[in-house]
Design a protein around this motif. Structure first.
Motif, PDB file in Angstrom:
ATOM      1  N   PHE A   1       6.607  19.722  -2.426  1.00 54.42           N
ATOM      2  CA  PHE A   1       6.207  18.844  -3.536  1.00 54.42           C
ATOM      3  C   PHE A   1       6.343  17.382  -3.160  1.00 54.42           C
ATOM      4  CE2 PHE A   1       7.801  16.271  -7.131  1.00 54.42           C
ATOM      5  CZ  PHE A   1       6.615  16.166  -7.845  1.00 54.42           C
ATOM      6  N   PHE A   2       7.490  16.980  -2.636  1.00 58.19           N
ATOM      7  CA  PHE A   2       7.681  15.563  -2.328  1.00 58.19           C
ATOM      8  C   PHE A   2       6.824  15.121  -1.142  1.00 58.19           C
ATOM      9  CE2 PHE A   2      11.442  15.892  -5.062  1.00 58.19           C
ATOM     10  CZ  PHE A   2      11.241  14.755  -5.832  1.00 58.19           C
ATOM     11  N   THR A   3       6.574  16.018  -0.201  1.00 51.35           N
ATOM     12  CA  THR A   3       5.662  15.680   0.892  1.00 51.35           C
ATOM     13  C   THR A   3       4.260  15.427   0.352  1.00 51.35           C
ATOM     14  OG1 THR A   3       6.931  16.992   2.481  1.00 51.35           O
ATOM     15  CG2 THR A   3       4.661  16.490   3.060  1.00 51.35           C
ATOM     16  N   ARG A   4       3.798  16.284  -0.539  1.00 50.42           N
ATOM     17  CA  ARG A   4       2.469  16.097  -1.129  1.00 50.42           C
ATOM     18  C   ARG A   4       2.396  14.822  -1.959  1.00 50.42           C
ATOM     19  NH1 ARG A   4       0.243  21.716  -3.699  1.00 50.42           N
ATOM     20  NH2 ARG A   4       0.598  23.134  -1.932  1.00 50.42           N
ATOM     21  N   LEU A   5       3.454  14.553  -2.734  1.00 53.94           N
ATOM     22  CA  LEU A   5       3.470  13.349  -3.560  1.00 53.94           C
ATOM     23  C   LEU A   5       3.357  12.102  -2.694  1.00 53.94           C
ATOM     24  CD1 LEU A   5       3.862  11.783  -6.193  1.00 53.94           C
ATOM     25  CD2 LEU A   5       6.327  12.203  -5.977  1.00 53.94           C
ATOM     26  N   VAL A   6       4.122  12.057  -1.626  1.00 55.55           N
ATOM     27  CA  VAL A   6       4.076  10.924  -0.718  1.00 55.55           C
ATOM     28  C   VAL A   6       2.716  10.801  -0.047  1.00 55.55           C
ATOM     29  CG1 VAL A   6       4.962  10.129   1.506  1.00 55.55           C
ATOM     30  CG2 VAL A   6       6.564  10.773  -0.309  1.00 55.55           C
ATOM     31  N   ARG A   7       2.194  11.901   0.481  1.00 60.14           N
ATOM     32  CA  ARG A   7       0.923  11.847   1.195  1.00 60.14           C
ATOM     33  C   ARG A   7      -0.221  11.440   0.256  1.00 60.14           C
ATOM     34  NH1 ARG A   7       0.908  13.281   6.299  1.00 60.14           N
ATOM     35  NH2 ARG A   7       2.517  14.648   7.170  1.00 60.14           N
TER      36      ARG A   7
ATOM     37  N   THR B   1      -0.013   9.604  -2.514  1.00 61.97           N
ATOM     38  CA  THR B   1       0.120   8.211  -2.917  1.00 61.97           C
ATOM     39  C   THR B   1      -0.226   7.256  -1.781  1.00 61.97           C
ATOM     40  OG1 THR B   1       1.923   8.954  -4.376  1.00 61.97           O
ATOM     41  CG2 THR B   1       1.580   6.599  -4.183  1.00 61.97           C
ATOM     42  N   MET B   2       0.015   7.656  -0.551  1.00 61.24           N
ATOM     43  CA  MET B   2      -0.345   6.803   0.575  1.00 61.24           C
ATOM     44  C   MET B   2      -1.809   6.992   0.989  1.00 61.24           C
ATOM     45  SD  MET B   2       1.754   8.684   3.678  1.00 61.24           S
ATOM     46  CE  MET B   2       1.499   7.375   4.868  1.00 61.24           C
ATOM     47  N   GLY B   3      -2.506   7.938   0.339  1.00 67.31           N
ATOM     48  CA  GLY B   3      -3.914   8.144   0.635  1.00 67.31           C
ATOM     49  C   GLY B   3      -4.154   8.923   1.895  1.00 67.31           C
ATOM     50  N   ALA B   4      -3.149   9.705   2.333  1.00 66.26           N
ATOM     51  CA  ALA B   4      -3.289  10.477   3.581  1.00 66.26           C
ATOM     52  C   ALA B   4      -3.899  11.839   3.306  1.00 66.26           C
ATOM     53  CB  ALA B   4      -1.933  10.628   4.237  1.00 66.26           C
TER      54      ALA B   4
END
Length: 249
Positions: free
Chosen positions: A238-244, A246-249
């Motif tokens: 979940f947190f990996t997806r949230l970060v990716r 939001t950074m547009g990755a």
């Protein structure tokens, strides 16, 4: 702008910051970390982050120039993620509600203490379909122990709610769970060309509650300079997806 993250807050890498830092390392996402007792400016002057993560970080450590730089970078395409805590949003001493960042996050903040501590767990409830949540088993929701009270801005999307679920026990020892009030937990939006997100609970104990153990698998990770964490596989996902996202990755 590069693919690095500038992550500010959650104490230090030997403490609460080990959780998100460990997840980022496990996901192969490079980052620079600024401890909660250090100013952001010196690190900000050496990097062009693709994502800013502010988590339980004192607003007093940010100058007006720092916040104008962040705002400009997000408008140009960087991301901004604020994660909850006592020094996030308004919190006990966060007081971001009067800062320039309040204008670009996808939520409206309170103008007084916004902390909600839940002795009985709040369940994480899906609010909308989104790539961050795709395939996550939210029909079996994890619980959290607290959050900052925020409201979504016009045009923002509430992806997750925190649902209060009081538990009562009758004289026969029978348990009754009654769904109660709910509050925005994960809100996403845009500012200029950049993506913004607000996760109103914490990434580390104690507010993160049972979410830290979400998932049948276990993930062990250690960021450089940090301590090892062991968390649930879906927490890390979940947190990996949230970060990716939001950074547009």
């Amino acid at each position: 702008m590069n693919d690095r993250i500038l992550y500010a807050g959650d104490s230090h890498l030997g403490g609460a910051a080990a959780y998100l830092a460990g997840v980022l390392s496990h996901g192969g996402i490079p980052f620079d970390h600024v401890p909660s007792d250090a100013p952001l400016g010196p690190t900000l002057g050496l990097t062009e982050p693709r994502l800013y993560v502010i988590s339980d970080y004192p607003v007093k450590n940010l100058t007006d120039a720092d916040m104008q730089r962040i705002s400009g970078d997000v408008a140009a395409g960087a991301g901004l993620l604020m994660i909850g805590g006592w020094e996030s949003f308004h919190g006990a001493a966060g007081e971001y509600h009067t800062s320039p960042l309040a204008e670009i996050l996808p939520v409206r903040m309170q103008n007084s203490d916004d902390r909600v501590n839940a002795a009985r767990p709040c369940l994480v409830e899906e609010g909308a379909s989104h790539p961050i949540l795709e395939g996550l088993p939210l029909e079996r929701p994890p619980g959290i122990g607290g959050y900052n009270r925020v409201e979504p801005r016009e045009g923002a999307e509430v992806l997750l709610f925190a649902r209060h679920c009081p538990v009562e026990v009758d004289p026969r020892g029978q348990y009754t769970v009654t769904p109660g009030a709910r509050a925005p937990l994960l809100v996403v939006g845009h500012h200029g060309r950049g993506r913004t997100a607000a996760f109103a609970s914490d990434v580390a104990p104690h507010w993160v509650g049972g979410l830290v153990d979400w998932g049948e698998g276990r993930v062990k990770a250690c960021a450089p300079g940090g301590v090892e964490i062991e968390v649930g596989s879906l927490y890390a996902e979940f947190f990996t997806r949230l970060v990716r996202w939001t950074m547009g990755a």
